[in-house]
Scaffold this motif. Structure first.
Motif, PDB file in Angstrom:
ATOM      1  N   GLU A 229     -25.839  33.035 -34.794  1.00  0.00           N
ATOM      2  CA  GLU A 229     -26.304  31.885 -36.517  1.00  0.00           C
ATOM      3  C   GLU A 229     -25.976  30.420 -36.536  1.00  0.00           C
ATOM      4  O   GLU A 229     -27.259  29.856 -36.884  1.00  0.00           O
TER       5      GLU A 229
ATOM      6  N   VAL B 102     -29.235  30.044 -34.254  1.00  0.00           N
ATOM      7  CA  VAL B 102     -30.622  30.309 -35.412  1.00  0.00           C
ATOM      8  C   VAL B 102     -30.974  29.437 -36.160  1.00  0.00           C
ATOM      9  O   VAL B 102     -32.269  28.572 -36.072  1.00  0.00           O
TER      10      VAL B 102
ATOM     11  N   ASP C  84     -31.491  36.919 -28.945  1.00  0.00           N
ATOM     12  CA  ASP C  84     -31.322  37.678 -29.663  1.00  0.00           C
ATOM     13  C   ASP C  84     -29.800  38.015 -30.095  1.00  0.00           C
ATOM     14  O   ASP C  84     -29.063  38.236 -29.552  1.00  0.00           O
TER      15      ASP C  84
END
Length: 517
Positions: A419, A422, A440
């Motif tokens: 997280e 990202v 991912d």
């Protein structure tokens, strides 16, 4: 000494061995009987094969009881073919063409070895001869005086011959040997006096002290290694070897490629090294280890108690059987004499019938005792079987819960880092192969899952190994106990039948004789 080099080398075959055994066997009546019936090689204690022009030692494997072997004055080039002669005490290989000491590794009982007048240049390969007392190596090619130090390991060595070797020409030869082999009594067939030993010790004191120090260090290391081996064997007997440390934990990461990458993540190193995982994992393994040792002691005590009960039952049964047979034997002589002394045919027949009934009664009594023993032992075996299976069944614990908890924590850290990456909030630099996992969520979840699977597989395999081995031990033990009891019963029944048949045959022969008279 002259050797017959113009003769063809001879093969050490059965014909030569039979001839030698026959010539060296017992004389007079015993010898004639032995020649008629044949002497078994396995029973021969001494064998003399000197001056036979033998090139190669062979075909001696049948002489399993041999204690003395004389092979001097041949043309033997290699020491071989002696591995089965484990009872050999005296071996003479002098006056041959041997160049190296070898092939003696199984001769652990050898006390006297003669390799006089060969072509040996180095003293070695005698390690197994722990009982060696006499060693003759005179008239060889041994040239390095330091090579003699090798003989210090033979604590029982009292007689040594090295005359005729280049080392014997060294001016310090006798002093050196006295200093380095202080327990030697005879050198080159002469007794070493105490004064010579004292002078030698003084002359070489510094070197001897240094050597003793090194020997003590080596001995201490060997004792430590031996203690570790014995300890490992104890742990293996309890099926918990290498569970008293970090071995299982470390093995989980040996083949864990993904786990190795994930260990670089911020916070994972602390998770691995903190008391929350590694230390707890090792403590669980240690608990299993200690529990396993206690269970091993319980199994051993159970087995010892079982064997004691079995022996007590068998001994009690044997005593009862002996009493029954002793009482029968007393009556046996009286009954036979009564039949012999009886003159009336009708009385003879009546006494024979009565004696036959006594034999039948003895047979029934002995067989009843054996049946009672069988039932008693069967009950004891069944009780032991239940107890030992219960002990085996209580053996297993595992580390899965701890690994599952660690997996959840690791996955939580990995998702948080994903997280941050990202969102562009990841400040720490990650190695390229680690950053490639964070493309991912599926990729990082699969990586953490693969690491977890490897860890669980290691835990499962160790548990399976433990359970399989302890169950296998239990199965083989119980199978052996049942088979041993079957064999004991068959042997006892055979003994009873043989004894009763013998007594019955005495009666039958007496019956025929008296009735014919």
């Amino acid at each position: 000494m002259n050797r017959l080099y113009d003769m063809e080398p001879r093969v050490m075959d059965d014909e030569m061995l039979k001839l030698a055994v026959g010539e060296q066997g017992p004389r007079e009546e015993a010898g004639q009987l032995a020649k008629q019936e044949g002497i078994l090689f396995k029973d021969v204690l001494s064998l003399q094969l000197d001056f036979q022009n033998i090139l190669r030692i062979d075909n001696l494997w049948q002489f399993e009881s041999l204690q003395k072997l004389q092979l001097d004055n041949n043309i033997i080039e290699k020491i071989e073919g002696l591995e089965n002669l484990t009872h050999l005490v005296w071996l003479d290989l002098s006056f041959n063409n041997i160049e190296a000491i070898e092939g003696l590794d199984t001769l652990v009982n050898l006390e006297d070895l003669s390799l006089f007048n060969n072509r040996i240049s180095k003293i070695d390969s005698l390690d197994a001869l722990v009982k060696l007392q006499v060693l003759s190596l005179g008239n060889n090619h041994i040239g390095n005086l330091m090579n003699v130090i090798y003989l210090r390991r033979f604590k029982a060595l009292r007689t040594l011959s090295l005359s005729g070797n280049p080392v014997a020409e060294d001016e310090d030869y006798k002093m050196f040997i006295c200093a380095y082999l202080p327990d030697l009594v005879y050198l080159d067939f002469r007794r070493l006096d105490d004064h010579m030993k004292e002078l030698a010790e003084m002359k070489h004191q510094y070197s001897i002290d240094e050597l003793k120090h090194r020997e003590n260090l080596v001995q201490a290391r060997l004792e430590d290694e031996q203690a570790r081996r014995e300890e490992l064997e104890e742990h293996k007997a309890a099926f918990v070897e290498q569970l008293n440390g970090t071995f299982l934990f470390d093995s989980m990461y040996t083949e864990d490629v993904e786990g190795s990458k994930l260990s670089h993540l911020p916070g994972v190193g602390e998770l691995l090294e903190s008391f929350t995982y590694k230390d707890k994992f090792v403590i669980i393994c240690l608990n299993i280890f200690e529990y396993g040792l206690k269970q091993q002691e319980k199994r051993k005590a159970e087995l010892d108690n079982f064997m004691e009960c079995v022996q007590e039952a068998i001994q009690e049964n044997q005593e009862q059987g002996k009493l029954k047979i002793a009482k029968f034997e007393e009556k046996h002589l009286v009954s036979l004499n009564a039949i012999r002394e009886e003159s009336e045919l009708s009385n003879i027949e009546a006494k024979i019938v009565q004696y036959s009934e006594d034999i039948t009664e003895l047979f029934n009594v002995l067989m009843t005792l054996e049946m009672q023993l069988m039932e008693q032992l069967e009950e004891t075996i069944n009780m032991f079987e239940r107890n030992i299976i219960d002990l085996v069944g209580l053996f297993v614990e595992n580390c899965r819960d701890l690994e599952n908890h660690h997996h959840e924590k690791l996955l939580e850290i990995a998702i948080n880092i994903l997280e941050k990456i990202v969102k562009g909030e990841m400040d720490e630099d990650l190695p390229d192969d680690v950053r490639s996992l964070f493309v991912d969520k599926d990729t990082i979840v699969n990586a953490v899952g693969a690491s977890h699977d490897i860890h669980l597989l290691k835990i499962d395999n160790r548990e399976d190994e433990l359970v399989t081995r302890v169950n296998s031990w239990c199965t083989h033990l119980l199978d052996k106990i049942h088979k041993d009891e079957i064999m004991r019963n068959r042997k006892r029944v055979k003994e009873i039948n043989q004894y009763v048949d013998h007594v019955q045959s005495e009666l039958d022969s007496l019956e025929c004789g008296d009735l014919l008279d």
